[in-house]
Scaffold this motif. Structure first.
Motif, PDB file in Angstrom:
ATOM      1  N   LEU A  42       0.962  -1.490   0.100  1.00 54.64           N
ATOM      2  CA  LEU A  42       0.179   0.447   0.437  1.00 54.64           C
ATOM      3  C   LEU A  42       1.081   1.337  -0.331  1.00 54.64           C
ATOM      4  O   LEU A  42       0.547   1.991  -0.157  1.00 54.64           O
ATOM      5  CB  LEU A  42      -0.165   0.348   1.388  1.00 54.64           C
ATOM      6  N   LEU A  43       2.158   1.001   0.600  1.00 53.35           N
ATOM      7  CA  LEU A  43       2.795   2.875   0.630  1.00 53.35           C
ATOM      8  C   LEU A  43       3.708   2.172  -0.458  1.00 53.35           C
ATOM      9  O   LEU A  43       3.929   3.635  -0.567  1.00 53.35           O
ATOM     10  CB  LEU A  43       3.479   2.084   2.276  1.00 53.35           C
ATOM     11  N   LYS A  44       3.372   1.119  -1.668  1.00 52.08           N
ATOM     12  CA  LYS A  44       4.348   1.933  -2.515  1.00 52.08           C
ATOM     13  C   LYS A  44       3.364   2.360  -3.752  1.00 52.08           C
ATOM     14  O   LYS A  44       4.108   2.291  -4.802  1.00 52.08           O
ATOM     15  CB  LYS A  44       4.930   0.432  -2.781  1.00 52.08           C
ATOM     16  N   GLY A  45       1.747   2.404  -3.294  1.00 54.31           N
ATOM     17  CA  GLY A  45       1.451   2.499  -3.999  1.00 54.31           C
ATOM     18  C   GLY A  45       0.754   2.160  -5.332  1.00 54.31           C
ATOM     19  O   GLY A  45       0.166   1.312  -6.389  1.00 54.31           O
ATOM     20  N   LYS A  46       0.765   0.108  -4.557  1.00 51.01           N
ATOM     21  CA  LYS A  46       0.258  -0.548  -5.347  1.00 51.01           C
ATOM     22  C   LYS A  46      -1.194  -0.507  -4.841  1.00 51.01           C
ATOM     23  O   LYS A  46      -1.687  -1.650  -5.033  1.00 51.01           O
ATOM     24  CB  LYS A  46       0.919  -1.969  -4.639  1.00 51.01           C
ATOM     25  N   GLY A  99      -8.710  -2.676  -4.050  1.00 51.71           N
ATOM     26  CA  GLY A  99      -7.718  -3.305  -3.583  1.00 51.71           C
ATOM     27  C   GLY A  99      -6.158  -3.020  -3.856  1.00 51.71           C
ATOM     28  O   GLY A  99      -6.260  -1.341  -3.965  1.00 51.71           O
ATOM     29  N   ILE A 100      -5.339  -3.755  -3.561  1.00 47.83           N
ATOM     30  CA  ILE A 100      -4.189  -3.793  -3.382  1.00 47.83           C
ATOM     31  C   ILE A 100      -3.456  -4.831  -3.637  1.00 47.83           C
ATOM     32  O   ILE A 100      -4.391  -6.182  -3.499  1.00 47.83           O
ATOM     33  CB  ILE A 100      -3.539  -3.885  -1.328  1.00 47.83           C
ATOM     34  N   THR A 115      -1.065 -10.600  -7.359  1.00 50.34           N
ATOM     35  CA  THR A 115      -2.478 -11.091  -6.563  1.00 50.34           C
ATOM     36  C   THR A 115      -2.636  -9.554  -6.295  1.00 50.34           C
ATOM     37  O   THR A 115      -2.330  -8.486  -5.844  1.00 50.34           O
ATOM     38  CB  THR A 115      -1.356 -11.838  -5.265  1.00 50.34           C
ATOM     39  N   TYR A 116      -4.172  -9.812  -5.747  1.00 47.58           N
ATOM     40  CA  TYR A 116      -4.496  -8.775  -4.889  1.00 47.58           C
ATOM     41  C   TYR A 116      -5.815  -9.545  -3.809  1.00 47.58           C
ATOM     42  O   TYR A 116      -6.155 -10.587  -3.471  1.00 47.58           O
ATOM     43  CB  TYR A 116      -5.654  -7.905  -5.775  1.00 47.58           C
TER      44      TYR A 116
END
Length: 265
Positions: A42-46, A99-100, A115-116
């Motif tokens: 999440l912190l990497k913007g994915k 989603g992430i 994957t998500y």
């Protein structure tokens, strides 16, 4: 690019993602910035958006569980015409769930696995009688743009979009959907609770009938073994075994009161 449901963190060191010992299909919004499974990605913007016709949820009752189909309200012209070229899409409005995602590479080398996970929030007031949780739904183009634009919208700003939405409708469906083998229009056909007769068609569920018919007629037929193994339970794919128009016409009838509704306390 194929992406499998059930996030496998990039830091997972086993040689087989199936050895992951916890379920990552869903991610609670209140812990997504603290749990190591999701925080790094999440912190990497994915950030991603998961599309679906709608989703099923089960209400606990004394006699068992009653399933419901939950989806975006549909406009009356949702299935009136097909989209051609650059013409604005007028078909069924798909749910857009936040989603992430992450990318996992086998320790010994090999093809990357994408994957998500679907983010969940407390249920909105209207559906809380069915279940206390629901997917985080991004309602509108601007919300979707901000969630996907990791370059311009930082994480702390993006997570403000993760809120329950009231802009959804639902109707009860048959326990036919409880069997994972069943993937036909009967799964989403409205029923009348407390009675054996079918709910008759309305503008809303007639739209669903028309959309299912068109999607089935225009989609190439696939064998069961050809379908991705990670097909989501949220996503409804009309079955080639029956004509959806015939099946839903049998379930819905021709006239009646709206089956899609919002719960009133």
């Amino acid at each position: 690019m194929d992406m499998r449901w059930g996030l496998v963190p990039s830091w997972f060191k086993q040689d087989n993602p199936s050895k992951l010992q916890f379920n990552t299909s869903n991610c609670r919004s209140d812990t997504m910035l603290s749990k190591s499974s999701y925080k790094g990605a999440l912190l990497k913007g994915k950030r991603c958006v998961v599309l679906a016709d709608g989703f099923y949820e089960w209400q606990q009752q004394s006699g068992g569980k009653q399933p419901y189909f939950i989806y975006f309200p549909q406009t009356k012209d949702a299935t009136d015409k097909e989209t051609e070229g650059d013409e604005e899409w007028k078909g069924w409005r798909l749910l857009t769930m936040a989603g992430i995602f992450d990318c996992w590479e086998p320790p010994g080398g090999g093809e990357m696995l994408y994957t998500y996970t679907i983010i969940t929030v407390d249920a909105s007031k209207d559906v809380s009688f069915i279940h206390h949780r629901m997917p985080a739904i991004l309602d509108g183009d601007e919300a979707i743009r901000k969630w996907l634009d990791f370059a311009e919208v930082p994480t702390q700003e993006a997570v403000k979009l993760i809120q329950p939405t009231e802009n959804i409708v639902f109707h009860p469906v048959s326990t036919f959907v409880n069997n994972i083998r069943n993937n036909t229009p009967e799964c989403v056909a409205p029923i009348e609770l407390g009675a054996r007769k079918e709910v008759k068609a309305t503008a809303s569920n007639k739209g669903m009938l028309g959309w299912l018919k068109k999607s089935q007629e225009s989609s190439p037929q696939k064998k069961e073994n050809d379908l991705p193994k990670w097909t989501s339970q949220f996503i409804h794919s009309p079955s080639p075994k029956k004509t959806s128009a015939d099946v839903l016409q049998q379930w819905l009838g021709k006239q009646g009161q709206p089956a899609a509704k919002k719960h009133k306390a």
